[in-house]
Design a protein around this motif. Structure first.
Motif, PDB file in Angstrom:
ATOM      1  N   VAL A  86     -35.938  47.942  21.364  1.00  0.00           N
ATOM      2  CA  VAL A  86     -37.356  47.791  21.721  1.00  0.00           C
ATOM      3  C   VAL A  86     -38.216  48.746  20.882  1.00  0.00           C
ATOM      4  CG1 VAL A  86     -39.035  48.228  23.582  1.00  0.00           C
ATOM      5  CG2 VAL A  86     -36.975  46.866  24.046  1.00  0.00           C
ATOM      6  N   ASP A  87     -37.745  49.982  20.724  1.00  0.00           N
ATOM      7  CA  ASP A  87     -38.504  50.960  19.923  1.00  0.00           C
ATOM      8  C   ASP A  87     -38.620  50.505  18.474  1.00  0.00           C
ATOM      9  OD1 ASP A  87     -38.890  52.554  22.089  1.00  0.00           O
ATOM     10  OD2 ASP A  87     -37.287  53.990  21.610  1.00  0.00           O
ATOM     11  N   LYS A  88     -37.499  50.002  17.950  1.00  0.00           N
ATOM     12  CA  LYS A  88     -37.517  49.553  16.544  1.00  0.00           C
ATOM     13  C   LYS A  88     -38.426  48.335  16.379  1.00  0.00           C
ATOM     14  CE  LYS A  88     -33.141  51.329  14.874  1.00  0.00           C
ATOM     15  NZ  LYS A  88     -31.715  51.023  14.737  1.00  0.00           N
ATOM     16  N   ILE A  89     -38.399  47.448  17.353  1.00  0.00           N
ATOM     17  CA  ILE A  89     -39.262  46.259  17.272  1.00  0.00           C
ATOM     18  C   ILE A  89     -40.732  46.682  17.327  1.00  0.00           C
ATOM     19  CG2 ILE A  89     -40.034  44.237  18.630  1.00  0.00           C
ATOM     20  CD1 ILE A  89     -37.123  43.511  19.006  1.00  0.00           C
ATOM     21  N   ARG A  90     -41.022  47.664  18.178  1.00  0.00           N
ATOM     22  CA  ARG A  90     -42.418  48.129  18.288  1.00  0.00           C
ATOM     23  C   ARG A  90     -42.890  48.660  16.935  1.00  0.00           C
ATOM     24  NH1 ARG A  90     -41.704  52.035  21.386  1.00  0.00           N
ATOM     25  NH2 ARG A  90     -41.832  50.951  23.387  1.00  0.00           N
ATOM     26  N   SER A  91     -42.085  49.541  16.325  1.00  0.00           N
ATOM     27  CA  SER A  91     -42.591  50.121  15.081  1.00  0.00           C
ATOM     28  C   SER A  91     -42.571  49.104  13.938  1.00  0.00           C
ATOM     29  CB  SER A  91     -41.887  51.440  14.736  1.00  0.00           C
ATOM     30  OG  SER A  91     -40.569  51.168  14.375  1.00  0.00           O
ATOM     31  N   ALA A  92     -41.558  48.242  13.875  1.00  0.00           N
ATOM     32  CA  ALA A  92     -41.536  47.232  12.800  1.00  0.00           C
ATOM     33  C   ALA A  92     -42.710  46.263  12.945  1.00  0.00           C
ATOM     34  CB  ALA A  92     -40.226  46.464  12.828  1.00  0.00           C
ATOM     35  N   SER A  93     -43.041  45.893  14.173  1.00  0.00           N
ATOM     36  CA  SER A  93     -44.123  44.923  14.392  1.00  0.00           C
ATOM     37  C   SER A  93     -45.483  45.522  14.041  1.00  0.00           C
ATOM     38  CB  SER A  93     -44.143  44.451  15.850  1.00  0.00           C
ATOM     39  OG  SER A  93     -42.897  43.884  16.179  1.00  0.00           O
ATOM     40  N   LYS A  94     -45.575  46.852  14.200  1.00  0.00           N
ATOM     41  CA  LYS A  94     -46.829  47.523  13.846  1.00  0.00           C
ATOM     42  C   LYS A  94     -46.915  47.768  12.357  1.00  0.00           C
ATOM     43  CE  LYS A  94     -47.647  50.454  17.847  1.00  0.00           C
ATOM     44  NZ  LYS A  94     -47.641  51.782  18.406  1.00  0.00           N
ATOM     45  N   GLU A  95     -45.832  48.327  11.800  1.00  0.00           N
ATOM     46  CA  GLU A  95     -45.871  48.807  10.417  1.00  0.00           C
ATOM     47  C   GLU A  95     -45.657  47.697   9.392  1.00  0.00           C
ATOM     48  OE1 GLU A  95     -46.646  51.928   9.960  1.00  0.00           O
ATOM     49  OE2 GLU A  95     -46.562  52.322  12.117  1.00  0.00           O
ATOM     50  N   TRP A  96     -44.801  46.756   9.735  1.00  0.00           N
ATOM     51  CA  TRP A  96     -44.424  45.726   8.768  1.00  0.00           C
ATOM     52  C   TRP A  96     -44.898  44.323   9.150  1.00  0.00           C
ATOM     53  CZ3 TRP A  96     -41.442  46.034   4.245  1.00  0.00           C
ATOM     54  CH2 TRP A  96     -40.904  47.299   3.960  1.00  0.00           C
ATOM     55  N   GLY A  97     -44.962  44.044  10.445  1.00  0.00           N
ATOM     56  CA  GLY A  97     -45.227  42.673  10.896  1.00  0.00           C
ATOM     57  C   GLY A  97     -44.024  41.769  10.657  1.00  0.00           C
ATOM     58  N   PHE A  98     -42.945  42.336  10.142  1.00  0.00           N
ATOM     59  CA  PHE A  98     -41.736  41.596   9.751  1.00  0.00           C
ATOM     60  C   PHE A  98     -40.510  42.444  10.039  1.00  0.00           C
ATOM     61  CE2 PHE A  98     -41.651  37.800   6.956  1.00  0.00           C
ATOM     62  CZ  PHE A  98     -43.000  37.533   6.848  1.00  0.00           C
ATOM     63  N   PHE A  99     -39.411  41.831  10.436  1.00  0.00           N
ATOM     64  CA  PHE A  99     -38.127  42.538  10.488  1.00  0.00           C
ATOM     65  C   PHE A  99     -37.010  41.506  10.444  1.00  0.00           C
ATOM     66  CE2 PHE A  99     -39.920  42.169  14.797  1.00  0.00           C
ATOM     67  CZ  PHE A  99     -38.901  41.595  15.538  1.00  0.00           C
ATOM     68  N   GLN A 100     -35.787  41.987  10.246  1.00  0.00           N
ATOM     69  CA  GLN A 100     -34.635  41.067  10.284  1.00  0.00           C
ATOM     70  C   GLN A 100     -33.835  41.412  11.524  1.00  0.00           C
ATOM     71  OE1 GLN A 100     -33.014  39.427   6.804  1.00  0.00           O
ATOM     72  NE2 GLN A 100     -33.463  41.182   5.521  1.00  0.00           N
ATOM     73  N   VAL A 101     -33.229  40.410  12.162  1.00  0.00           N
ATOM     74  CA  VAL A 101     -32.352  40.697  13.310  1.00  0.00           C
ATOM     75  C   VAL A 101     -30.917  40.278  12.972  1.00  0.00           C
ATOM     76  CG1 VAL A 101     -34.050  40.689  15.187  1.00  0.00           C
ATOM     77  CG2 VAL A 101     -33.050  38.509  14.457  1.00  0.00           C
ATOM     78  N   VAL A 102     -29.977  41.125  13.409  1.00  0.00           N
ATOM     79  CA  VAL A 102     -28.548  40.799  13.272  1.00  0.00           C
ATOM     80  C   VAL A 102     -27.917  40.854  14.662  1.00  0.00           C
ATOM     81  CG1 VAL A 102     -28.314  41.603  10.878  1.00  0.00           C
ATOM     82  CG2 VAL A 102     -27.985  43.239  12.746  1.00  0.00           C
ATOM     83  N   ASN A 103     -26.744  40.266  14.801  1.00  0.00           N
ATOM     84  CA  ASN A 103     -26.062  40.175  16.104  1.00  0.00           C
ATOM     85  C   ASN A 103     -27.000  39.609  17.177  1.00  0.00           C
ATOM     86  OD1 ASN A 103     -23.622  41.286  15.101  1.00  0.00           O
ATOM     87  ND2 ASN A 103     -24.604  43.306  15.146  1.00  0.00           N
ATOM     88  N   HIS A 104     -27.673  38.549  16.789  1.00  0.00           N
ATOM     89  CA  HIS A 104     -28.684  37.944  17.663  1.00  0.00           C
ATOM     90  C   HIS A 104     -28.094  36.859  18.555  1.00  0.00           C
ATOM     91  CE1 HIS A 104     -28.080  35.142  14.456  1.00  0.00           C
ATOM     92  NE2 HIS A 104     -28.620  35.981  13.584  1.00  0.00           N
ATOM     93  N   GLY A 105     -26.787  36.615  18.401  1.00  0.00           N
ATOM     94  CA  GLY A 105     -26.133  35.661  19.303  1.00  0.00           C
ATOM     95  C   GLY A 105     -26.029  34.245  18.771  1.00  0.00           C
ATOM     96  N   ILE A 106     -26.687  33.942  17.634  1.00  0.00           N
ATOM     97  CA  ILE A 106     -26.522  32.593  17.062  1.00  0.00           C
ATOM     98  C   ILE A 106     -25.431  32.696  15.988  1.00  0.00           C
ATOM     99  CG2 ILE A 106     -27.617  30.619  15.928  1.00  0.00           C
ATOM    100  CD1 ILE A 106     -30.289  31.544  16.969  1.00  0.00           C
ATOM    101  N   GLY A 107     -24.377  31.928  16.170  1.00  0.00           N
ATOM    102  CA  GLY A 107     -23.217  32.022  15.273  1.00  0.00           C
ATOM    103  C   GLY A 107     -23.587  31.716  13.827  1.00  0.00           C
ATOM    104  N   VAL A 108     -22.931  32.419  12.917  1.00  0.00           N
ATOM    105  CA  VAL A 108     -23.214  32.242  11.498  1.00  0.00           C
ATOM    106  C   VAL A 108     -22.897  30.807  11.058  1.00  0.00           C
ATOM    107  CG1 VAL A 108     -20.964  33.071  10.630  1.00  0.00           C
ATOM    108  CG2 VAL A 108     -23.030  33.440   9.275  1.00  0.00           C
ATOM    109  N   GLU A 109     -21.937  30.174  11.748  1.00  0.00           N
ATOM    110  CA  GLU A 109     -21.588  28.794  11.363  1.00  0.00           C
ATOM    111  C   GLU A 109     -22.732  27.838  11.718  1.00  0.00           C
ATOM    112  OE1 GLU A 109     -20.070  30.675  13.665  1.00  0.00           O
ATOM    113  OE2 GLU A 109     -20.509  29.546  15.494  1.00  0.00           O
ATOM    114  N   VAL A 110     -23.476  28.180  12.759  1.00  0.00           N
ATOM    115  CA  VAL A 110     -24.644  27.349  13.130  1.00  0.00           C
ATOM    116  C   VAL A 110     -25.732  27.515  12.058  1.00  0.00           C
ATOM    117  CG1 VAL A 110     -26.470  26.995  14.854  1.00  0.00           C
ATOM    118  CG2 VAL A 110     -24.131  27.527  15.596  1.00  0.00           C
ATOM    119  N   LEU A 111     -25.943  28.751  11.626  1.00  0.00           N
ATOM    120  CA  LEU A 111     -26.966  29.007  10.601  1.00  0.00           C
ATOM    121  C   LEU A 111     -26.592  28.292   9.297  1.00  0.00           C
ATOM    122  CD1 LEU A 111     -27.633  32.853  11.093  1.00  0.00           C
ATOM    123  CD2 LEU A 111     -28.615  30.931  12.345  1.00  0.00           C
ATOM    124  N   ASP A 112     -25.322  28.455   8.905  1.00  0.00           N
ATOM    125  CA  ASP A 112     -24.877  27.841   7.643  1.00  0.00           C
ATOM    126  C   ASP A 112     -24.985  26.321   7.705  1.00  0.00           C
ATOM    127  OD1 ASP A 112     -24.371  30.352   6.701  1.00  0.00           O
ATOM    128  OD2 ASP A 112     -22.185  30.235   6.851  1.00  0.00           O
TER     129      ASP A 112
END
Ligand code: OGA
Ligand code: NI
Length: 423
Positions: A86-112
């Motif tokens: 939550v802390d990282k999302i707060r600062s990324a959303s303020k400072e960058w407006g962008f971030f990447q998420v990993v281990n988000h629960g969607i399998g890599v095979e679904v993405l591929d």
């Protein structure tokens, strides 16, 4: 004369009475096979309609900076990991407006498989793709190249298939068989991830966890699935012009090709592909309701010799008659004497209607006089600021627009027009 810069080219174009841009755009659109069709015809020079002054943007590109990466592993079971995220999302959303998420629960095979499915669609025979080609913006599933082809100063080197998934999804048969199953599976999974991110963002704002996910105007999802063919002259055109997203939240899946850049502290920063990750960014409407606590920032995609590049942008906004009519404005709980509302109340519907009414005419006048467009009196504080950051001649005006100021206490918001697959 061989023009070496796109500005020169523009000037040449203006003088060249034999060049009929509209005819070129129409002929391209009538092929119904997009930029991929041009590439298939074996050209070594790109058509003039793609020439962009944007490639003359001398804003520095930073190789040193990179987007924050946020790990969502175990955030539901481990409260200290959740607080950290939550802390990282707060600062990324303020400072960058962008971030990447990993281990988000969607399998890599679904993405591929989603990337493969979209690639399969775009790489079908032209005669098959053609059948879905449409500029009819209320179509739930459609194939097109350059949503605002006839309004933008330069066409982009990109084709798209779009799906409006919620609140009113297409029937499965409307989705092309080559990508049907994965589009349905992927969009459901990304919708659930969107809710998780809305929860974390609500917590980051000090609101009840379900605040944002229960906000009806944000509860809609549509997908723009892009295909960026290899480009023989990437120095002359863009994959996607500089823009902000007009929605609340975007979750972007990109393949390993690269090319996406984010404007951060006046420098273009590459969004390096991380296999298995998803890119998240704040849209204009989330900036509006957070009263500028979260930032909607400019981003763009470079065109490249190598390709294709495939990406899938999932946009969270509800432009349906019901959700789109609900009033949105800076969240009351976030406001105080020291943090007065920066924006007036509006609705998603109103935002888009104003785009049609005002911005098209602003754009016309902008064409007539560059002075007018650069006159701060014509633009909101934010627009003036962004123009100072990057003084590009052909920022996609059709996709970036301003709600005229009509109250002293409020400021306008710069909006990119993306709704129901209209772009
Ligand atoms: C968009 C967008 C980026 C990409 O569709 O709004 O920014 O990588 N796409 O295709
Ligand atoms: Ni975008």
């Amino acid at each position: 004369m061989v023009a070496t810069s796109s500005k020169q080219l523009d000037l040449e174009t203006d003088k060249d009475s034999t060049y009929d841009r509209i005819a070129e755009l129409k002929a391209f659109d009538e092929t119904k096979v997009g930029v991929k069709g041009i590439v298939e015809s074996g050209v070594t020079k790109i058509p003039r309609m793609f020439y962009s002054a944007k490639v003359e943007d001398y804003t520095e590109t930073s190789a040193k900076l990179s987007l924050p990466i946020i790990d969502l592993q175990d955030i539901d079971t481990n409260s200290s990991l959740r607080v950290e995220a939550v802390d990282k999302i707060r600062s990324a959303s303020k400072e960058w407006g962008f971030f990447q998420v990993v281990n988000h629960g969607i399998g890599v095979e679904v993405l591929d498989e989603m990337i493969c499915g979209i690639r399969r669609f775009h790489e079908q025979d032209g005669e098959v793709r053609k059948k879905l080609y449409s500029r009819e913006t209320n179509t739930k599933v459609r194939y097109f190249s350059n949503g605002s082809l006839f309004r933008d100063p330069a066409a982009n080197w990109r084709d798209t298939i779009s799906f409006v998934m919620t609140p009113d999804p297409p029937s499965p048969e409307e989705i092309p068989a080559v990508c049907r199953d994965i589009v349905i599976e992927y969009s459901e999974k990304v919708r659930a991830l969107g809710f998780t991110i809305f929860e974390l963002m609500s917590e980051a704002l000090g609101l009840h966890s379900s605040y944002l996910k229960e906000l009806e105007p944000a509860d809609g999802q549509f997908l723009l699935c892009h295909y960026y063919p290899p480009c023989p002259e990437p120095e002359l055109t863009m994959g996607t012009s500089k823009h902000t997203d007009t929605n609340f939240l975007t979750i972007l899946l990109q393949d390993q090709m690269g090319g996406l850049q984010v404007l951060h502290k006046n420098q273009w920063v590459d969004v390096h592909p991380v296999h298995g990750s998803l890119v998240v960014n704040i849209g204009d409407l989330l900036q509006l309701i957070t009263n500028d606590m979260f930032a909607s920032v400019y981003h763009r995609v470079l065109s490249r010799h190598t390709g294709p590049r495939i990406s899938v942008a999932s946009f969270f906004v509800n432009a349906s008659p019901h959700g789109g009519s609900k009033v949105i404005g800076p969240i009351k709980e976030l406001l105080s004497k020291d943090n007065p509302p920066m924006y007036r109340d509006t609705t998603v519907k109103d935002v888009y209607a104003r785009y049609f009414e005002k911005v098209i005419s602003m754009k016309r006048s902008a064409r007539v006089s560059e002075l007018e467009i650069d006159n701060p009196a014509q633009w909101s504080t934010k627009k003036v600021k962004t123009k100072e950051i990057s003084n590009e001649a052909d920022t996609c005006m059709a996709e970036n627009f301003v709600i005229p100021r009509d109250a002293n206490t409020t400021k306008d918001i710069c909006i990119e027009f993306i709704v129901s697959g209209k772009r």
